[in-house]
Write a protein that holds these residues in place. Sequence first.
Motif, PDB file in Angstrom:
ATOM      1  N   MET A   1      -0.428  -4.476 -24.980  1.00 48.31           N
ATOM      2  CA  MET A   1      -1.365  -5.253 -24.180  1.00 48.31           C
ATOM      3  C   MET A   1      -1.443  -4.699 -22.763  1.00 48.31           C
ATOM      4  N   LEU A   2      -0.299  -4.391 -22.191  1.00 52.94           N
ATOM      5  CA  LEU A   2      -0.259  -3.925 -20.815  1.00 52.94           C
ATOM      6  C   LEU A   2      -1.029  -2.614 -20.648  1.00 52.94           C
ATOM      7  N   LEU A   3      -0.852  -1.686 -21.596  1.00 52.12           N
ATOM      8  CA  LEU A   3      -1.573  -0.407 -21.506  1.00 52.12           C
ATOM      9  C   LEU A   3      -3.084  -0.631 -21.539  1.00 52.12           C
ATOM     10  N   LEU A   4      -3.532  -1.509 -22.409  1.00 49.76           N
ATOM     11  CA  LEU A   4      -4.958  -1.797 -22.524  1.00 49.76           C
ATOM     12  C   LEU A   4      -5.503  -2.358 -21.218  1.00 49.76           C
ATOM     13  N   ILE A   5      -4.804  -3.305 -20.651  1.00 49.91           N
ATOM     14  CA  ILE A   5      -5.249  -3.924 -19.399  1.00 49.91           C
ATOM     15  C   ILE A   5      -5.207  -2.913 -18.257  1.00 49.91           C
ATOM     16  N   LEU A   6      -4.156  -2.100 -18.191  1.00 55.41           N
ATOM     17  CA  LEU A   6      -4.083  -1.066 -17.151  1.00 55.41           C
ATOM     18  C   LEU A   6      -5.239  -0.068 -17.294  1.00 55.41           C
ATOM     19  N   GLY A   7      -5.527   0.318 -18.533  1.00 53.16           N
ATOM     20  CA  GLY A   7      -6.642   1.233 -18.767  1.00 53.16           C
ATOM     21  C   GLY A   7      -7.966   0.646 -18.323  1.00 53.16           C
ATOM     22  N   LEU A   8      -8.193  -0.622 -18.644  1.00 53.39           N
ATOM     23  CA  LEU A   8      -9.427  -1.291 -18.217  1.00 53.39           C
ATOM     24  C   LEU A   8      -9.529  -1.345 -16.698  1.00 53.39           C
ATOM     25  N   LEU A   9      -8.426  -1.676 -16.050  1.00 47.38           N
ATOM     26  CA  LEU A   9      -8.432  -1.743 -14.582  1.00 47.38           C
ATOM     27  C   LEU A   9      -8.681  -0.374 -13.969  1.00 47.38           C
ATOM     28  N   LEU A  10      -8.029   0.652 -14.498  1.00 45.66           N
ATOM     29  CA  LEU A  10      -8.210   2.004 -13.971  1.00 45.66           C
ATOM     30  C   LEU A  10      -9.658   2.454 -14.139  1.00 45.66           C
ATOM     31  N   TRP A  11     -10.219   2.233 -15.325  1.00 45.53           N
ATOM     32  CA  TRP A  11     -11.623   2.576 -15.578  1.00 45.53           C
ATOM     33  C   TRP A  11     -12.546   1.822 -14.618  1.00 45.53           C
ATOM     34  N   SER A  12     -12.372   0.517 -14.556  1.00 48.08           N
ATOM     35  CA  SER A  12     -13.274  -0.333 -13.778  1.00 48.08           C
ATOM     36  C   SER A  12     -13.196  -0.026 -12.294  1.00 48.08           C
ATOM     37  N   LEU A  13     -11.990   0.027 -11.770  1.00 49.77           N
ATOM     38  CA  LEU A  13     -11.839   0.247 -10.330  1.00 49.77           C
ATOM     39  C   LEU A  13     -12.293   1.648  -9.922  1.00 49.77           C
ATOM     40  N   SER A  14     -12.025   2.643 -10.750  1.00 50.58           N
ATOM     41  CA  SER A  14     -12.479   3.995 -10.400  1.00 50.58           C
ATOM     42  C   SER A  14     -13.999   4.072 -10.387  1.00 50.58           C
ATOM     43  N   HIS A  15     -14.643   3.378 -11.304  1.00 47.46           N
ATOM     44  CA  HIS A  15     -16.105   3.394 -11.339  1.00 47.46           C
ATOM     45  C   HIS A  15     -16.719   2.547 -10.229  1.00 47.46           C
ATOM     46  N   MET A  16     -16.021   1.513  -9.798  1.00 49.24           N
ATOM     47  CA  MET A  16     -16.571   0.629  -8.765  1.00 49.24           C
ATOM     48  C   MET A  16     -16.141   1.031  -7.360  1.00 49.24           C
ATOM     49  N   LEU A  17     -15.336   2.092  -7.226  1.00 54.30           N
ATOM     50  CA  LEU A  17     -14.813   2.506  -5.927  1.00 54.30           C
ATOM     51  C   LEU A  17     -15.925   2.706  -4.904  1.00 54.30           C
ATOM     52  N   ARG A  18     -16.991   3.338  -5.312  1.00 49.86           N
ATOM     53  CA  ARG A  18     -18.117   3.596  -4.404  1.00 49.86           C
ATOM     54  C   ARG A  18     -18.731   2.299  -3.874  1.00 49.86           C
ATOM     55  N   ARG A  19     -18.670   1.251  -4.665  1.00 48.85           N
ATOM     56  CA  ARG A  19     -19.265  -0.034  -4.282  1.00 48.85           C
ATOM     57  C   ARG A  19     -18.301  -0.930  -3.515  1.00 48.85           C
ATOM     58  N   ILE A  20     -17.015  -0.886  -3.879  1.00 50.65           N
ATOM     59  CA  ILE A  20     -16.070  -1.806  -3.238  1.00 50.65           C
ATOM     60  C   ILE A  20     -15.380  -1.192  -2.014  1.00 50.65           C
ATOM     61  N   ALA A  21     -15.361   0.134  -1.917  1.00 55.77           N
ATOM     62  CA  ALA A  21     -14.770   0.809  -0.755  1.00 55.77           C
ATOM     63  C   ALA A  21     -15.611   2.030  -0.403  1.00 55.77           C
ATOM     64  N   PRO A  22     -16.855   1.814   0.050  1.00 56.08           N
ATOM     65  CA  PRO A  22     -17.764   2.948   0.268  1.00 56.08           C
ATOM     66  C   PRO A  22     -17.287   3.935   1.335  1.00 56.08           C
ATOM     67  N   THR A  23     -16.659   3.451   2.382  1.00 57.59           N
ATOM     68  CA  THR A  23     -16.185   4.348   3.437  1.00 57.59           C
ATOM     69  C   THR A  23     -15.089   5.261   2.907  1.00 57.59           C
ATOM     70  N   TYR A  24     -14.120   4.678   2.206  1.00 57.84           N
ATOM     71  CA  TYR A  24     -13.037   5.465   1.628  1.00 57.84           C
ATOM     72  C   TYR A  24     -13.591   6.483   0.634  1.00 57.84           C
ATOM     73  N   ARG A  25     -14.514   6.051  -0.212  1.00 60.92           N
ATOM     74  CA  ARG A  25     -15.094   6.954  -1.210  1.00 60.92           C
ATOM     75  C   ARG A  25     -15.837   8.093  -0.530  1.00 60.92           C
ATOM     76  N   ALA A  26     -16.549   7.802   0.561  1.00 58.10           N
ATOM     77  CA  ALA A  26     -17.272   8.843   1.295  1.00 58.10           C
ATOM     78  C   ALA A  26     -16.300   9.840   1.928  1.00 58.10           C
ATOM     79  N   GLU A  27     -15.173   9.345   2.423  1.00 55.29           N
ATOM     80  CA  GLU A  27     -14.172  10.226   3.029  1.00 55.29           C
ATOM     81  C   GLU A  27     -13.588  11.197   2.012  1.00 55.29           C
ATOM     82  N   LEU A  28     -13.521  10.796   0.772  1.00 58.17           N
ATOM     83  CA  LEU A  28     -12.978  11.655  -0.276  1.00 58.17           C
ATOM     84  C   LEU A  28     -13.876  12.850  -0.567  1.00 58.17           C
ATOM     85  N   GLY A  29     -15.173  12.698  -0.319  1.00 56.00           N
ATOM     86  CA  GLY A  29     -16.112  13.783  -0.568  1.00 56.00           C
ATOM     87  C   GLY A  29     -16.097  14.237  -2.016  1.00 56.00           C
TER      88      GLY A  29
END
Length: 181
Positions: A1-29
């Motif tokens: 269960m934990l692996l599944l939830i961690l995978g979902l969080l990693l997928w979701s947060l990585s895809h939403m990074l541009r929307r939830i932390a636009p400045t940080y994402r822009a700095e990454l280039g």
Amino acid sequence: MLLLILGLLLWSLSHMLRRIAPTYRAELGKRGYRMVAIASGVGIVLMIFGYRAWDSGQLWYPPAGMRHVNNLLMLIAIYLFAASGMKTWVARRFRHPMLTGVIVWAVAHLLVNGDWASVVLFGGMLVWALLEMALINRDEPQWVPPTGGSAGKEIGAIVGAVVVLGVIGYIHGMLGYWPFG
């Protein structure tokens, strides 16, 4: 269960990074693209291993006829994925064809899988797609539909969707989940 939830969080947060932390994402280039790709890939692997390892109980037992509904919805979902990048009719009419495809894919799988692991995986992806749509609409309220398109692209998207559905069905069969009968 934990692996599944961690995978979902990693997928979701990585895809939403541009929307939830636009400045940080822009700095990454350009590094950010690699980071998102790696995080997404690791997330998918974690979701696969977590899903297959979780021996969860059944919440419901889907009726046998749902398999056909699932297959039709999967064809639609795959078409939406193909259409999103091809300037087809759907891409010119709907703002989020790929995310809509994820939603259709998730619903299709929830119709035929009544176990907890499926509810977490497919329900989690459904929630991610809805959140992603909401964040995009918030950040970019004005949408300009793509122009162009042709009958050839439309036919290509449809034929491609049928072929990809067959390949996906074959792979599912190799994994022990025959979807076609």
